[in-house]
Each structure stands twice: as C-alpha cells, then as structure tokens.
Scaffold this active site. Structure first.
Site, PDB file in Angstrom:
ATOM      1  N   HIS A   9       0.924  -1.008  -0.015  1.00  0.00           N
ATOM      2  CA  HIS A   9      -0.008   0.017  -0.058  1.00  0.00           C
ATOM      3  C   HIS A   9       0.809   1.147   0.152  1.00  0.00           C
ATOM      4  O   HIS A   9       1.329   1.664   0.816  1.00  0.00           O
ATOM      5  CB  HIS A   9      -1.042  -0.173   1.193  1.00  0.00           C
ATOM      6  CG  HIS A   9      -1.817   1.238   1.313  1.00  0.00           C
ATOM      7  ND1 HIS A   9      -1.523   2.016   2.280  1.00  0.00           N
ATOM      8  CD2 HIS A   9      -2.901   1.487   0.551  1.00  0.00           C
ATOM      9  CE1 HIS A   9      -2.565   2.996   2.311  1.00  0.00           C
ATOM     10  NE2 HIS A   9      -3.489   2.507   1.055  1.00  0.00           N
ATOM     11  N   HIS A  51      -1.144  10.170  -3.321  1.00  0.00           N
ATOM     12  CA  HIS A  51      -2.462   9.820  -2.820  1.00  0.00           C
ATOM     13  C   HIS A  51      -3.343  10.827  -3.168  1.00  0.00           C
ATOM     14  O   HIS A  51      -4.652  10.778  -3.260  1.00  0.00           O
ATOM     15  CB  HIS A  51      -2.440   9.399  -1.326  1.00  0.00           C
ATOM     16  CG  HIS A  51      -3.505   9.081  -0.688  1.00  0.00           C
ATOM     17  ND1 HIS A  51      -4.429   9.854  -0.091  1.00  0.00           N
ATOM     18  CD2 HIS A  51      -4.419   7.680  -0.843  1.00  0.00           C
ATOM     19  CE1 HIS A  51      -5.544   9.321   0.333  1.00  0.00           C
ATOM     20  NE2 HIS A  51      -5.509   8.165  -0.132  1.00  0.00           N
TER      21      HIS A  51
END
Ligand code: G3P
Ligand code: CA
Length: 306
Positions: A9, A51
């Site tokens: 991740h 992100h």
C-alpha cells in the site's frame, strides 16, 4: 484456497515515505506481489503517483511555492506543472492539524531526500526490478478523483489506459489490477474505454455492500476492495467473518481489503500478525493492502494454504 496476494500500500510505507521510489524498491525486495500507485495528474497532464489531489500533506510545497495555495489553503497538484512538482521534496505524511507526522514511529520527517515519481517512471522501476530479480511483481494503479480531473479538463482514466497499454498491460492475464472508488468511472473504463485488464471496485464504508450491489459490480469488475472492517462482525467474544467475502466469491469477485497497519491496530486485534492471519485464513481474502509488506509476506508464507 490459494495463497493471498500482498499488495504494498503506497509501497513499503510503514518504513519509507509513501509513494517514493525508495518505498517501492523496498516493497519489491520484501516480496510484494503488487505495488500500489495512487495516480493523479499535473497541470500539464503528466500522470504522477500521489495519494491526494493536493501536495501539502507530503511535500514542502508551502515552503517552495508559498503563494500558490487556493482559498481553502491547499496546494493542488493540478495547479502545478510536472517540472515544478519534481522540484519538491517528499516527506512522511503530516497529520493535517499541527504539521506533525500522522504516524509518529515512521520515517523521520526531517531526514531523507525524496521526490515525486511519474507513473511512467514507476512502471519502468517495477519492470526493471522484475527483470533483475526474476520476480513478477504486478502493479495496482488507482484512478484518483476522476470527476475532479474531468472538471479540470483531464480524462485521467483514458490517459492511464494509454500509458498502461504502451507499457504492456493490456489484457486480463497481465499482472495488474486497476482500481477506483468511483463506480461510474470504473464502469466507463470497462464499457466505454474498452479496458480488458482486471478491474477492482473500491468500496467506502458508506457504499452499498449488498448482494445486489455486488452483482452489478460483477458485470464490469473482477473484484472488490472494501475496508477490512466490512469483512467482519465484532462480537462479545471477538470477531467473525461477515457474509461479504463469501457473497463476493460466489459472484466470481476477488476480495482485496484495505488497509492493514501495524501502527493502527483496531481494538479487537491482539497482534498485527494475528490480525493478518485471521483475514487470510478465516475470512479468506484473495489479497490485502498493507503498509507492512514484510510482515504480511511472512504471515502469508507460513499459512498452510496451497
Ligand atoms: O486503494 C485502496 C487503498 O489504498 C485504500 O484507499 O485512500 O489509501 O487510496 P486509499
Ligand atoms: Ca489507494
């Protein structure tokens, strides 16, 4: 039951600032099956791996370009050319309130010299590492805020598909999952843009997780990415699997929950390895997103699964 995939991740983000190339190299070396890329666009349309649609939580943008914030105080990537973004230094994620780190035990914010990567550079990095190590790690790009990008004249999904195809990711047999929270956009990726690669529909906690909703998802996607909290029920004596994973499996969908963090354990967890083991062995997930690739690979490899 096949062994679940470990999805790094934002890279090995438990150890190095998220989405830096250093973080991806470490995750690859730790044995990740897939490396995740959250993807947004710069003003000049370069696909970059970050992100947030703004730059302030993980870079020094406020110091370097102090007059470029919008009225809400954020410095949006779409207001900067890629060359300007390349000049920024990346650091550990801030907590958003007092500028301290979101995860205090992680990479020291004042150390290191890290840069924002383009998606193209990151794909080259992964493919190069696959070549030199003989491993076959896949990529797991996410189309971030497609509606926002459309509003600013950028068709993020179309641009990503063009680059992915040029990089060899064009069929369902390739080591790639393309993910998105926006169901309308992901359906468009399959039906209008004609993508043949594997697609994963991300689900927020507030989204419909019913069988009928999953049945609709199964018409255009290969899997779901729910919060791991939606795959369990918390009881007086502990936790047990909810129906979600088996319903998805019955519909032919793989299940890849997010996000497992050693330094953000839920109250019902006795240890991080035991939490991972429960989801892998008892819930039966097909893969999971984690900031701690090394620990998940260790747990996975000790499981008595095929
Ligand atoms: O994309 C799945 C996982 O990364 C959870 O979402 O917010 O971390 O991109 P987010
Ligand atoms: Ca993501």
């Amino acid at each position: 039951m096949a062994k679940p995939s470990v999805i790094a991740h934002r890279g090995a983000s438990g150890y190095l600032p998220e989405h830096t190339q250093e973080s991806k190299v470490l995750a690859h070396a730790m044995g990740a099956d897939f490396l995740e890329q959250d993807v947004i666009a710069s003003r000049d349309g370069v696909l970059i791996v970050l992100h947030d649609i703004y730059l302030d939580a993980v870079t020094d943008v406020a110091l370097r370009y102090p007059n470029r914030a919008r009225d809400d105080g954020h410095f949006y990537a779409i207001d900067f050319d890629y060359a300007e973004i390349q000049a920024l230094s990346v650091h550990e994620r801030s907590n958003g309130s007092n500028d301290g780190p979101l995860f205090p035990g992680r990479f020291p914010r004042e150390l290191g010299q890290f840069k924002v990567a383009s998606l193209e550079a990151e794909i080259e990095l992964v493919q190069g590492l696959n070549s030199t190590t003989g491993r076959g790690a896949g990529i797991y790009p996410e189309i971030k805020d497609p509606a926002w990008h459309h509003q600013h004249g950028i068709d993020l999904a179309r641009s990503m598909l063009t680059l992915l195809q040029a990089s060899g990711y064009s069929s369902a047999s390739e080591q790639i999952f393309l993910q998105c929270f926006d169901a309308t956009e992901l359906r468009r990726v399959r039906n209008e843009l004609g993508a043949s690669i594997q697609l994963v529909q991300l689900l927020g906690r507030e989204d419909d997780h019913s069988e009928s909703a999953l049945r609709k998802i199964s018409t255009y996607a290969d899997g779901i990415g729910p919060s791991y909290f939606d795959l369990i029920e918390v009881t007086n004596t502990g936790i047990k699997p909810s129906a979600l994973c088996s319903i998805a499996h019955d519909l032919g969908l793989v299940v890849h929950p997010y996000t497992f963090r050693r330094d953000q354990l839920p109250p019902f967890a006795t240890s991080f390895p035991e939490l991972l083991q429960f989801f892998m062995a008892e819930v039966g997930v097909d893969g999971l997103f984690t900031d701690f690739t090394d620990i998940a690979v260790g747990v996975r490899d000790r499981l008595n699964l095929d």
